[in-house]
Design an enzyme around this catalytic site. Structure first.
Site, short mmCIF file in Angstrom:
data_model
loop_
_atom_site.label_atom_id
_atom_site.label_comp_id
_atom_site.label_asym_id
_atom_site.label_seq_id
_atom_site.Cartn_x
_atom_site.Cartn_y
_atom_site.Cartn_z
N HIS A 1 -7.37 6.85 11.90
CA HIS A 1 -6.97 5.45 11.78
C HIS A 1 -5.49 5.30 11.51
O HIS A 1 -5.04 4.24 11.04
CB HIS A 1 -7.79 4.76 10.68
CG HIS A 1 -9.23 4.60 11.05
ND1 HIS A 1 -10.22 4.42 10.12
CD2 HIS A 1 -9.84 4.63 12.26
CE1 HIS A 1 -11.39 4.32 10.75
NE2 HIS A 1 -11.20 4.44 12.04
N CYS B 1 7.21 1.84 17.31
CA CYS B 1 7.62 0.61 18.00
C CYS B 1 6.38 -0.12 18.48
O CYS B 1 5.40 0.50 18.90
CB CYS B 1 8.50 0.97 19.21
SG CYS B 1 8.95 -0.48 20.17
N ASN C 1 -8.74 7.77 6.24
CA ASN C 1 -7.75 7.24 5.32
C ASN C 1 -6.35 7.33 5.91
O ASN C 1 -6.05 8.21 6.72
CB ASN C 1 -7.79 8.03 3.99
CG ASN C 1 -9.14 7.92 3.32
OD1 ASN C 1 -9.89 6.98 3.59
ND2 ASN C 1 -9.47 8.89 2.50
N ARG D 1 0.82 -1.21 0.00
CA ARG D 1 0.00 0.00 0.00
C ARG D 1 0.86 1.26 0.00
O ARG D 1 0.47 2.29 -0.55
CB ARG D 1 -0.97 -0.04 1.18
CG ARG D 1 -2.00 -1.13 0.94
CD ARG D 1 -3.15 -1.20 1.83
NE ARG D 1 -3.86 0.02 2.09
CZ ARG D 1 -4.47 0.23 3.26
NH1 ARG D 1 -4.37 -0.68 4.20
NH2 ARG D 1 -5.15 1.33 3.48
N GLU E 1 -22.96 6.14 -3.87
CA GLU E 1 -24.07 5.28 -3.41
C GLU E 1 -24.43 5.62 -1.96
O GLU E 1 -23.62 6.17 -1.22
CB GLU E 1 -23.66 3.80 -3.53
CG GLU E 1 -22.37 3.48 -2.82
CD GLU E 1 -21.84 2.07 -3.12
OE1 GLU E 1 -22.52 1.31 -3.82
OE2 GLU E 1 -20.74 1.76 -2.64
C1 BV8 Z 1 -12.89 0.54 18.00
C2 BV8 Z 1 -6.77 1.25 9.09
C3 BV8 Z 1 -13.29 0.81 20.35
C4 BV8 Z 1 -6.45 -0.06 8.48
C5 BV8 Z 1 -9.12 0.97 9.52
C6 BV8 Z 1 -19.61 -5.20 15.42
C7 BV8 Z 1 -20.51 -4.18 15.16
C8 BV8 Z 1 -20.10 -2.85 15.13
C9 BV8 Z 1 -18.76 -2.51 15.35
C10 BV8 Z 1 -17.88 -3.52 15.60
C11 BV8 Z 1 -18.28 -4.85 15.62
N1 BV8 Z 1 -17.19 -5.62 15.86
C12 BV8 Z 1 -16.12 -4.80 16.01
C13 BV8 Z 1 -16.52 -3.52 15.86
C14 BV8 Z 1 -15.69 -2.32 15.96
C15 BV8 Z 1 -14.88 -2.18 14.68
C16 BV8 Z 1 -15.80 -2.09 13.48
O1 BV8 Z 1 -16.39 -1.04 13.25
N2 BV8 Z 1 -15.88 -3.19 12.71
C17 BV8 Z 1 -16.76 -3.18 11.56
C18 BV8 Z 1 -16.02 -3.77 10.37
C19 BV8 Z 1 -18.02 -3.97 11.92
N3 BV8 Z 1 -14.17 -0.93 14.82
C20 BV8 Z 1 -12.95 -0.93 15.41
O2 BV8 Z 1 -12.37 -1.92 15.78
C21 BV8 Z 1 -12.36 0.45 15.66
N4 BV8 Z 1 -11.97 0.54 17.04
O3 BV8 Z 1 -14.07 0.40 17.80
O4 BV8 Z 1 -12.34 0.71 19.27
C22 BV8 Z 1 -13.57 2.26 20.57
C23 BV8 Z 1 -14.69 2.87 19.99
C24 BV8 Z 1 -14.93 4.21 20.24
C25 BV8 Z 1 -14.07 4.94 21.04
C26 BV8 Z 1 -12.95 4.31 21.60
C27 BV8 Z 1 -12.69 2.97 21.35
C28 BV8 Z 1 -11.13 0.66 14.81
C29 BV8 Z 1 -11.53 0.67 13.35
C30 BV8 Z 1 -10.31 1.11 12.52
C31 BV8 Z 1 -9.91 -0.01 11.59
N5 BV8 Z 1 -8.87 0.48 10.71
N6 BV8 Z 1 -8.15 1.50 8.76
C32 BV8 Z 1 -5.99 0.15 7.09
O5 BV8 Z 1 -6.47 1.10 6.43
O6 BV8 Z 1 -5.16 -0.66 6.68
S1 BV8 Z 1 -10.69 1.04 8.91
C33 BV8 Z 1 -10.56 0.98 7.23
O7 BV8 Z 1 -11.77 0.52 6.74
C34 BV8 Z 1 -10.41 2.35 6.61
O8 BV8 Z 1 -9.57 3.19 7.34
C35 BV8 Z 1 -11.80 2.86 6.57
O9 BV8 Z 1 -12.09 3.57 7.73
C36 BV8 Z 1 -12.60 1.59 6.59
C37 BV8 Z 1 -13.26 1.44 5.27
O10 BV8 Z 1 -14.31 2.29 5.37
P1 BV8 Z 1 -14.53 3.36 4.21
O11 BV8 Z 1 -13.50 4.41 4.27
O12 BV8 Z 1 -15.94 3.74 4.35
O13 BV8 Z 1 -14.29 2.57 2.88
P2 BV8 Z 1 -15.32 1.57 2.20
O14 BV8 Z 1 -14.58 0.80 1.18
O15 BV8 Z 1 -16.06 0.83 3.28
O16 BV8 Z 1 -16.36 2.52 1.49
C38 BV8 Z 1 -15.89 3.28 0.39
C39 BV8 Z 1 -16.98 4.27 0.11
O17 BV8 Z 1 -16.52 5.14 -0.91
C40 BV8 Z 1 -18.25 3.61 -0.41
O18 BV8 Z 1 -19.35 4.18 0.26
C41 BV8 Z 1 -18.29 4.02 -1.87
O19 BV8 Z 1 -19.61 4.24 -2.34
C42 BV8 Z 1 -17.55 5.33 -1.83
N7 BV8 Z 1 -16.93 5.73 -3.09
C43 BV8 Z 1 -16.43 4.95 -4.09
N8 BV8 Z 1 -15.96 5.75 -5.07
C44 BV8 Z 1 -16.15 7.03 -4.67
C45 BV8 Z 1 -16.76 7.02 -3.41
N9 BV8 Z 1 -17.07 8.16 -2.75
C46 BV8 Z 1 -16.80 9.32 -3.35
N10 BV8 Z 1 -16.22 9.42 -4.57
C47 BV8 Z 1 -15.88 8.30 -5.25
N11 BV8 Z 1 -15.30 8.39 -6.47
ZN ZN Z 2 10.64 0.54 21.52
#
Ligand code: BV8
Ligand code: ZN
Length: 244
Positions: free
Chosen positions: A118, A126, A101, A68, A214
């Site tokens: 994120h 580390c 992002n 990436r 969408e």
């Molecule tokens: C946390 C780094 C506690 C990695 C990322 C069950 C139910 C609900 C929640 C949970 C559950 N089990 C676990 C959870 C929590 C979990 C979660 O939400 N899981 C989901 C999958 C169910 N969340 C976590 O673990 C988070 N931590 O909750 O800690 C806490 C909470 C609150 C306060 C304190 C502590 C941590 C989540 C972070 C994970 N890391 N990124 C990496 O990037 O390598 S998330 C990663 O995926 C991205 O960063 C991004 O955020 C996410 C993808 O989401 P989107 O950005 O929306 O991308 P996606 O592909 O989904 O959508 C793309 C969109 O673009 C679409 O809508 C499309 O239509 C649109 N699009 C396409 N083309 C265009 C466009 N828009 C505009 N123009 C275009 N041309």
């Molecule tokens: Zn260290």
């Protein structure tokens, strides 16, 4: 003029909170999370974006993030990134950008008032809480042997918030949401929490716009959905003429 092109009015009392997701970088050629059906560059998310994946196979995790780093390094900011940087220029401290992002395209388009909730692709840290600060790192680590070590002996890991880890700067985000009068959410499916809840954390009088091709999963929480590609529609929506 169809509703979709009607500009978003921003008055001199307005404070704008912007949340972006992978969709804002789609027109720069970077794949979104969903487009792969949860697969990124051929990897399953749970195999490369969780603390368990890191403990089990650090080499596979670094190969994924090195891939990436390569792709993000070849990408250029698109008109959506530039429109947001221009809005920041016009509004100054009445503008705040929170991105999900990990790429650096917002910065390369000129955005400064932003945080990466994120983490960041071109930053490493580390794996131990040894006190060493995260640091800028563009290196590629393609094998276990290449994974750098900290003076404390810990392995160097991506400064990325994995699933199950706590997002960065949540207090600052809450503060900025509490002060906002306008919320723009651009290019995020609303699948990942807590980011998907930000639109619900904003007060009832806040005008909430979603921009993307969408409907997001949290569509019902928005005042208005503008369906279109961000690079194509955002510049017109935010044109300078409609700011008092
Ligand atoms: C946390 C780094 C506690 C990695 C990322 C069950 C139910 C609900 C929640 C949970 C559950 N089990 C676990 C959870 C929590 C979990 C979660 O939400 N899981 C989901 C999958 C169910 N969340 C976590 O673990 C988070 N931590 O909750 O800690 C806490 C909470 C609150 C306060 C304190 C502590 C941590 C989540 C972070 C994970 N890391 N990124 C990496 O990037 O390598 S998330 C990663 O995926 C991205 O960063 C991004 O955020 C996410 C993808 O989401 P989107 O950005 O929306 O991308 P996606 O592909 O989904 O959508 C793309 C969109 O673009 C679409 O809508 C499309 O239509 C649109 N699009 C396409 N083309 C265009 C466009 N828009 C505009 N123009 C275009 N041309
Ligand atoms: Zn260290």
């Amino acid at each position: 003029m169809s509703a979709a092109e009607e500009p978003i009015r921003i008055g001199e009392e307005d404070r704008v909170f912007v949340l972006t997701g992978a969709g804002v970088s789609a027109e720069s050629g970077l794949k979104t999370f969903r487009d792969q059906g949860g697969l990124w560059e051929g990897y399953r998310v749970e195999d490369v974006a969780t603390p368990e994946a890191w403990e089990e196979d650090a080499e596979r995790v670094w190969r994924f993030y090195s891939e990436r780093r390569k792709r993000a390094g070849l990408a250029e900011p698109n008109p959506a990134h530039r429109a947001l940087a221009e809005l920041e220029q016009a509004l100054g401290e009445r503008f705040f950008l929170c991105t999900q992002n990990v790429d650096d395209l917002h910065e390369r388009a000129g955005s400064r008032r932003l945080i990466h909730m994120h983490g960041e692709l071109f930053v490493s840290r580390c794996e131990n809480a040894c006190g060493r600060a995260p640091f800028a790192d563009h290196k590629l680590y393609e094998s276990e042997a290449e994974i750098a070590r900290c003076g404390c002996g810990g392995r160097i890991r991506p400064h990325i918030v994995w699933f199950g880890e706590i997002p960065l700067e949540m207090e600052r985000i809450q503060q900025e949401i509490d002060r906002a009068t306008v919320m723009l959410v651009v290019g995020t499916s609303g699948a990942v929490y807590p980011a998907a809840n930000f639109v619900r954390w904003a007060g009832p009088r806040v005008r909430k716009y979603y921009i993307g091709p969408e409907e997001p999963m949290n569509a019902a929480a928005f005042t208005r959905l503008v369906l279109g590609d961000a690079g194509a529609v955002l510049p017109g929506l935010l044109e300078a003429g409609n700011r008092e």
